[in-house]
Write a protein that holds these residues in place. Structure first.
Motif, PDB file in Angstrom:
ATOM      1  N   LEU A 110       0.560  -1.108  -0.040  1.00  0.00           N
ATOM      2  CA  LEU A 110      -0.125  -0.005   0.029  1.00  0.00           C
ATOM      3  C   LEU A 110       0.711   1.325  -0.067  1.00  0.00           C
ATOM      4  O   LEU A 110       0.440   2.271  -0.702  1.00  0.00           O
ATOM      5  N   VAL A 111       1.842   1.456   0.628  1.00  0.00           N
ATOM      6  CA  VAL A 111       2.832   2.345   0.761  1.00  0.00           C
ATOM      7  C   VAL A 111       3.469   2.649  -0.369  1.00  0.00           C
ATOM      8  O   VAL A 111       3.466   3.857  -0.895  1.00  0.00           O
ATOM      9  N   VAL A 112       3.953   1.640  -1.068  1.00  0.00           N
ATOM     10  CA  VAL A 112       4.601   1.881  -2.274  1.00  0.00           C
ATOM     11  C   VAL A 112       3.646   2.329  -3.455  1.00  0.00           C
ATOM     12  O   VAL A 112       4.002   3.245  -4.400  1.00  0.00           O
ATOM     13  N   THR A 113       2.634   1.776  -3.419  1.00  0.00           N
ATOM     14  CA  THR A 113       1.380   2.121  -4.324  1.00  0.00           C
ATOM     15  C   THR A 113       1.156   3.498  -4.024  1.00  0.00           C
ATOM     16  O   THR A 113       1.047   4.259  -5.219  1.00  0.00           O
ATOM     17  N   LEU A 114       0.947   3.854  -3.142  1.00  0.00           N
ATOM     18  CA  LEU A 114       0.378   5.491  -2.671  1.00  0.00           C
ATOM     19  C   LEU A 114       1.612   6.257  -3.085  1.00  0.00           C
ATOM     20  O   LEU A 114       1.385   7.463  -3.701  1.00  0.00           O
ATOM     21  N   ALA A 115       3.051   5.797  -2.732  1.00  0.00           N
ATOM     22  CA  ALA A 115       4.238   6.537  -3.283  1.00  0.00           C
ATOM     23  C   ALA A 115       4.112   6.745  -4.855  1.00  0.00           C
ATOM     24  O   ALA A 115       4.478   7.819  -5.619  1.00  0.00           O
ATOM     25  N   LEU A 116       3.953   5.600  -5.411  1.00  0.00           N
ATOM     26  CA  LEU A 116       3.931   5.574  -7.051  1.00  0.00           C
ATOM     27  C   LEU A 116       2.818   6.522  -7.624  1.00  0.00           C
ATOM     28  O   LEU A 116       3.036   7.360  -8.509  1.00  0.00           O
ATOM     29  N   GLY A 117       1.692   6.752  -6.660  1.00  0.00           N
ATOM     30  CA  GLY A 117       0.579   7.550  -7.180  1.00  0.00           C
ATOM     31  C   GLY A 117       0.906   8.835  -7.166  1.00  0.00           C
ATOM     32  O   GLY A 117       0.602   9.677  -8.040  1.00  0.00           O
ATOM     33  N   LEU A 118       1.370   9.169  -5.922  1.00  0.00           N
ATOM     34  CA  LEU A 118       1.806  10.621  -5.880  1.00  0.00           C
ATOM     35  C   LEU A 118       2.908  11.073  -6.662  1.00  0.00           C
ATOM     36  O   LEU A 118       2.817  12.286  -7.220  1.00  0.00           O
ATOM     37  N   VAL A 119       3.847  10.238  -7.113  1.00  0.00           N
ATOM     38  CA  VAL A 119       4.640  10.618  -8.000  1.00  0.00           C
ATOM     39  C   VAL A 119       4.016  10.548  -9.387  1.00  0.00           C
ATOM     40  O   VAL A 119       4.655  11.796  -9.988  1.00  0.00           O
ATOM     41  N   GLY A 120       3.097   9.491  -9.875  1.00  0.00           N
ATOM     42  CA  GLY A 120       2.620   9.937 -11.192  1.00  0.00           C
ATOM     43  C   GLY A 120       1.679  11.161 -11.059  1.00  0.00           C
ATOM     44  O   GLY A 120       1.764  11.852 -12.353  1.00  0.00           O
ATOM     45  N   LEU A 121       0.823  11.412 -10.113  1.00  0.00           N
ATOM     46  CA  LEU A 121       0.095  12.579 -10.139  1.00  0.00           C
ATOM     47  C   LEU A 121       0.900  13.876 -10.227  1.00  0.00           C
ATOM     48  O   LEU A 121       0.766  14.906 -10.955  1.00  0.00           O
ATOM     49  N   ALA A 122       2.080  14.030  -9.512  1.00  0.00           N
ATOM     50  CA  ALA A 122       3.170  15.123  -9.621  1.00  0.00           C
ATOM     51  C   ALA A 122       3.471  15.297 -10.910  1.00  0.00           C
ATOM     52  O   ALA A 122       3.714  16.436 -11.547  1.00  0.00           O
ATOM     53  N   GLY A 123       3.714  14.085 -11.774  1.00  0.00           N
ATOM     54  CA  GLY A 123       4.526  14.101 -13.092  1.00  0.00           C
ATOM     55  C   GLY A 123       3.522  14.605 -13.886  1.00  0.00           C
ATOM     56  O   GLY A 123       3.723  15.451 -14.936  1.00  0.00           O
ATOM     57  N   VAL A 124       2.146  14.212 -13.770  1.00  0.00           N
ATOM     58  CA  VAL A 124       1.126  14.912 -14.726  1.00  0.00           C
ATOM     59  C   VAL A 124       0.767  16.164 -14.556  1.00  0.00           C
ATOM     60  O   VAL A 124       0.617  17.056 -15.436  1.00  0.00           O
ATOM     61  N   PHE A 125       0.636  16.815 -13.314  1.00  0.00           N
ATOM     62  CA  PHE A 125       0.574  18.136 -12.985  1.00  0.00           C
ATOM     63  C   PHE A 125       1.646  18.963 -13.535  1.00  0.00           C
ATOM     64  O   PHE A 125       1.290  19.776 -14.390  1.00  0.00           O
ATOM     65  N   LEU A 126       2.985  18.390 -13.548  1.00  0.00           N
ATOM     66  CA  LEU A 126       4.001  19.259 -13.768  1.00  0.00           C
ATOM     67  C   LEU A 126       3.990  19.024 -15.299  1.00  0.00           C
ATOM     68  O   LEU A 126       4.416  20.043 -16.102  1.00  0.00           O
ATOM     69  N   GLY A 127       3.672  18.013 -16.096  1.00  0.00           N
ATOM     70  CA  GLY A 127       3.644  17.857 -17.397  1.00  0.00           C
ATOM     71  C   GLY A 127       2.775  18.785 -18.045  1.00  0.00           C
ATOM     72  O   GLY A 127       2.929  19.573 -19.061  1.00  0.00           O
ATOM     73  N   ASN A 128       1.714  19.155 -17.263  1.00  0.00           N
ATOM     74  CA  ASN A 128       0.698  20.059 -17.955  1.00  0.00           C
ATOM     75  C   ASN A 128       1.123  21.532 -17.876  1.00  0.00           C
ATOM     76  O   ASN A 128       0.962  22.429 -18.504  1.00  0.00           O
ATOM     77  N   GLN A 129       1.626  21.801 -16.662  1.00  0.00           N
ATOM     78  CA  GLN A 129       2.566  22.978 -16.575  1.00  0.00           C
ATOM     79  C   GLN A 129       3.440  23.286 -17.606  1.00  0.00           C
ATOM     80  O   GLN A 129       3.576  24.355 -18.224  1.00  0.00           O
ATOM     81  N   VAL A 130       4.268  22.360 -18.091  1.00  0.00           N
ATOM     82  CA  VAL A 130       5.193  22.219 -18.783  1.00  0.00           C
ATOM     83  C   VAL A 130       4.442  22.759 -20.323  1.00  0.00           C
ATOM     84  O   VAL A 130       5.099  23.671 -21.013  1.00  0.00           O
ATOM     85  N   SER A 131       3.556  21.920 -20.541  1.00  0.00           N
ATOM     86  CA  SER A 131       2.808  22.199 -21.812  1.00  0.00           C
ATOM     87  C   SER A 131       2.166  23.427 -22.061  1.00  0.00           C
ATOM     88  O   SER A 131       2.208  24.268 -23.126  1.00  0.00           O
ATOM     89  N   ALA A 132       1.517  24.122 -20.834  1.00  0.00           N
ATOM     90  CA  ALA A 132       0.933  25.319 -20.985  1.00  0.00           C
ATOM     91  C   ALA A 132       2.107  26.188 -21.210  1.00  0.00           C
ATOM     92  O   ALA A 132       1.925  27.429 -21.963  1.00  0.00           O
ATOM     93  N   LEU A 133       3.169  26.242 -20.522  1.00  0.00           N
ATOM     94  CA  LEU A 133       4.413  27.088 -20.681  1.00  0.00           C
ATOM     95  C   LEU A 133       4.934  27.183 -21.884  1.00  0.00           C
ATOM     96  O   LEU A 133       5.334  28.327 -22.674  1.00  0.00           O
ATOM     97  N   SER A 134       5.033  26.105 -22.652  1.00  0.00           N
ATOM     98  CA  SER A 134       5.671  25.988 -23.920  1.00  0.00           C
ATOM     99  C   SER A 134       4.784  26.780 -25.016  1.00  0.00           C
ATOM    100  O   SER A 134       5.294  27.125 -26.000  1.00  0.00           O
ATOM    101  N   ALA A 135       3.466  26.483 -24.794  1.00  0.00           N
ATOM    102  CA  ALA A 135       2.442  27.219 -25.747  1.00  0.00           C
ATOM    103  C   ALA A 135       2.861  28.695 -25.640  1.00  0.00           C
ATOM    104  O   ALA A 135       2.414  29.390 -26.547  1.00  0.00           O
ATOM    105  N   GLU A 136       3.246  29.182 -24.650  1.00  0.00           N
ATOM    106  CA  GLU A 136       3.209  30.635 -24.327  1.00  0.00           C
ATOM    107  C   GLU A 136       4.620  31.307 -24.769  1.00  0.00           C
ATOM    108  O   GLU A 136       4.520  32.456 -24.907  1.00  0.00           O
TER     109      GLU A 136
END
Length: 833
Positions: A110-136
């Motif tokens: 459970l701990v490893v799954t939650l850690a991977l989930g947090l890392v994945g969510l952070a990656g998705v969020f930061l990826g969206n930030q990078v995409s929005a920034l590259s468009a500007e």
């Protein structure tokens, strides 16, 4: 045959020079082998002389082999090291889930799954930030071109060195014109090779090949993390078996390594968050696009020592350069980064880290360079935890002790050794600075006892072994200069009457130095004392002492075996002045020597002491200074009224708490092997015993003054626990009778207490409501680790008491109103205690 008498001696010498002969069983003669044993002993001696060099060579070869294994095995060792570090971070969460009733295997998954989930969510969020920034970014091209033109124009303007550069170019052209030039080669033709555009399938295969390495490494790390979390105890047992040797030492080493690394990683995470969050907020206020992204990047890059913060600062500065037509946003961004770096490096990190790693600043830099050279960027990130492991190994393995010396933050030499080394080197100024720092920290008498006397002990031990005449001269001159400086700076007010105490050097000049220090210490204590240099103990020397008005004499000796000289000196003094009290200061006796009354009688003295503190106490007693006012009373803090409110609210005097306190006292006495332990409560004026176990086994103690639960027989001013409350820290007194602060305390002396150690019990608000104390009728010492253990036991006791008090409070709230109204104030345990 006639022999010339003149040639007889020469013939005899030639005969003696020839090797002796022996006769074997057949009557044949031959040379003897009497030189064979001597040659064998010489060979053995030469081999023994080579042993240190062979050990050094073997150590170097072993170290080289280990470094080579670390380098060539980095593909496996790096994922394993990363997995161990992640295991240190995630294991507390697994332990917490296990305490809540979840089995270890599901908890780890459970701990490893939650850690991977947090890392994945952070990656998705930061990826969206990078995409929005590259468009500007294309909208900022005009600002970038404009600023680049400005910078180019500024660079083309004349500078302060343009005249010198033009002059240099002119001279260079003139020199080149005077030199014949070779025929110019024909111009080269430029040939371009156009690469074939890869097909989509080839692009997919190339991308898969590039990603296979990192993905495989991440998979290995993930597998290792899961296995470590699942089999942590089994892995620990195997490491203990591999370590070998003492199980206690191995356990302590692993506990310390785990504690230091876990604390470092946790504090590193907190430091990074306290840096990244203000960075994101500040960039958002300034108006830099993607503020959350750059705050996250700044927090992550701080895991990379030294270069990480510089790399993370490039992105927001470059974006501020592109966004703002002017330079205001760039300057604000630079100021924000500079401010956060200063605050983080000079305030947050020292406050949170403290001594969590135990590494020196130099060792951190060397470790970062070493691990980066071996493992690249991954080694740079893991350099601190890996070096902490080496530090702990060196602390607990004698053969690798050099790791602790090279990497540790603790001083390699203690204060006496540092002063002694400076004196040997003739660096009197540095020795004086070290001595002054010790005096400012703990006082003159403490410096004499804890630094100056050990320096003279080392000088006495090295006198006939390794010290040269020049070294001995430097030590004598330097120590006399230090004593002169201290006597001038900390001069006592001279009394009106003649001195009644004489301090005399026994035999050597270092004995005279000890007498000078004791004389100065007595004068600072209000007792003027005369000092006499050492000399030959004959009738003339005894007559020149002029001790007619002296009541007490202290003879100082640094010799490791001064019995004969001391007994002779005491006999001569007794014969001339029979009523004088004699104290023998034997400053360099071994640990097996006991300075008791029997030893004093054997040497013809009235008392034998081995420390300056004890000498001051004994001389004060012989001089009739038995003033109870002379001991250090426990002070009362200004905010003690607030603490007293916490004491009354905590319920520590509730009779229901006595079994808990008695059990804690018994456990402490058993663990530390003490005669008695107790839990005491200090109120406004008195000491109350809330729990106790054992009794002092001192027949000289007054039985009427024994300590029992519920009795308040010791005033707060006379109690040692009062000092724990006033100073808000643990107090350890190895020998009360030799401690000048407490030796004359009647409440301690009459009860036969020789050893005391007390740790505070604190509430959640930080108020000290009780102390956990150790008492004994014999002197003892506690190591730093044992002191921390006593403090941890006090914290656990307070935690258990708070839980019990919560249950009592719930019972009290559930009781009828009439029962609650009849409860005493000490039994009421309100919320927040």
């Amino acid at each position: 045959m006639t022999i010339d008498p003149a040639s007889a001696p020469a013939a005899a010498k030639a005969s003696a020079a020839r090797p002796p002969f022996r006769t074997d069983a057949r009557g044949r003669s031959g040379p003897t082998d009497s030189g064979a044993p001597h040659a064998a002993s010489e060979a053995l001696a030469s081999l023994a002389a080579l042993v240190p060099e062979l050990k050094l060579m073997a150590g170097l070869l072993t170290g080289g082999a280990i470094i080579a294994a670390l380098y060539f095995g980095r593909d496996i060792l790096i994922p394993l090291a990363v997995a161990f570090l992640l295991g240190f971070l995630l294991d507390p969460l697994v332990v917490r889930l296990k305490r809540w009733g979840l089995p270890r295997a599901p908890a780890a998954i459970l701990v490893v799954t939650l850690a991977l989930g947090l890392v994945g969510l952070a990656g998705v969020f930061l990826g969206n930030q990078v995409s929005a920034l590259s468009a500007e970014l294309p909208t900022y091209q005009s600002n970038i071109r404009h600023k680049l033109r400005e910078l180019r124009a500024s660079a083309d303007r004349p500078g302060m060195f343009d005249g010198a550069v033009k002059t240099f170019d002119t001279v260079k052209k003139e020199v080149e014109q005077g030199t014949p030039s070779a025929k110019a080669p024909p111009p080269l033709q430029r040939v371009e090779v156009a690469e074939r555009t890869p097909t989509p399938m080839q692009q997919l295969i190339n991308g898969a090949e590039r990603a296979s390495g990192p993905l495989a490494t991440l998979g290995i790390v993930l597998v290792f993390v899961v296995l470590i979390l699942l089999d942590r105890l089994d892995l620990r047992d195997r490491l203990l078996r591999l370590w070998g040797g003492s199980l206690h030492r191995s356990t302590d080493a692993m506990d310390e390594a785990g504690r230091r690394i876990s604390r470092y990683l946790a504090m590193q995470l907190v430091v990074n968050l306290t840096y990244g969050i203000p960075m994101a907020v500040g960039l958002w206020l300034i108006g830099v696009p993607g503020a959350i992204l750059w705050g996250a990047v700044a927090a992550l890059m701080r895991f990379v020592p030294y270069v990480g913060p510089m790399i993370s600062a490039i992105f927001p500065l470059a974006l501020a350069f592109a966004v703002d037509p002017g330079w205001t946003m760039v300057l604000w961004t630079f100021g924000l980064i500079l401010f956060l770096e200063l605050v983080s490096n000079n305030v947050v990190e020292p406050w949170l880290y403290g001594a969590s790693t135990g590494l020196s600043a130099m060792s951190l830099i060397v470790a970062a360079t070493f691990w980066t050279a071996l493992w690249g960027p991954a080694g740079l990130i893991m350099s601190t935890p890996l070096t902490v492991c080496l530090l702990v190994i060196g602390r607990y393995l004698p053969r690798l002790r050099f790791f602790d010396v090279l990497l540790g933050s603790q001083p390699a030499l203690d204060a006496p050794t540092r002063i002694y080394q400076r004196l040997i080197a003739g660096d009197l100024e540095e020795a004086s600075d070290l001595a002054e720092a010790q005096v400012d920290k703990s006082g003159v008498l403490a410096f004499y006892s804890e630094a100056a006397l050990p320096v003279l002990r080392m000088a006495s031990s090295d006198h006939a072994s390794v010290a040269t005449a020049e070294h001995r001269h430097r030590v004598v001159v330097g120590m006399n200069a230090l004593i002169d400086e201290l006597q001038d700076e900390y001069a006592a007010v001279p009394p009106g009457a003649a001195p009644q105490v004489a301090c005399i050097g026994g035999k050597w000049e270092i004995d005279t130095m000890a007498a000078r220090m004791l004389s100065h210490a007595l004068s600072l204590d209000g007792q003027d004392a005369a000092c006499h240099a050492a000399g030959s103990v004959d009738a003339q020397y005894i007559a020149e002492l002029q001790l007619d008005h002296i009541q007490c004499v202290c003879l100082s000796y640094f010799s490791p075996a001064p019995q004969v000289q001391a007994r002779h000196f005491c006999r001569r003094l007794r014969r001339r002045w029979p009523d004088v009290k004699i104290v023998l200061g034997l400053w360099n006796m071994g640990a097996d020597f006991t300075p008791d009354e029997k030893a004093a009688q054997t040497l013809g003295a009235d008392a034998v002491v081995t420390s300056l503190d004890e000498a001051v106490v004994r001389i004060s007693e012989f001089m009739g200074v038995h003033l109870t006012e002379s001991f250090m009373e426990a002070p009362v803090a200004e905010a003690d009224a607030v603490r007293m409110d916490a004491v009354r609210a905590s319920g520590v005097l509730d009779p229901r708490a006595q079994p808990l306190f008695d059990a804690a006292a018994q456990r402490a006495a058993d663990i530390f092997d003490m005669e008695m332990a107790m839990v005491s409560v200090i109120d406004a004026t008195m000491l109350h015993i809330a729990g106790a176990w054992g009794k002092l086994e001192n027949p000289s103690a007054d039985a009427a003054l024994s300590m029992h639960v519920g009795e308040a027989q010791i005033s707060r001013a006379e109690s040692l626990c009062g000092h724990v409350v006033a100073n808000q820290q643990t107090l350890v007194v190895p020998d009360v009778s030799k401690d000048r602060r407490f030796a004359s305390n009647p409440a301690i002396r009459d009860r036969g207490i020789r050893f005391y150690a007390g740790a505070p019990l604190r509430t959640k608000a930080g108020h000290i409501v009780a102390t956990l104390c150790l008492l004994d009728s014999e002197p003892h010492t506690l190591t730093q680790r044992e002191t921390r253990l006593l403090e941890a036991m006090a914290a656990d006791l307070m935690k258990n008491f708070t839980a019990s008090a919560t249950e009592w409070r719930e019972e009290l709230s559930a009781a009828p109103a009439k029962d609650a109204s009849s409860a005493t104030v000490g039994q009421l345990v309100p919320e927040g205690s």
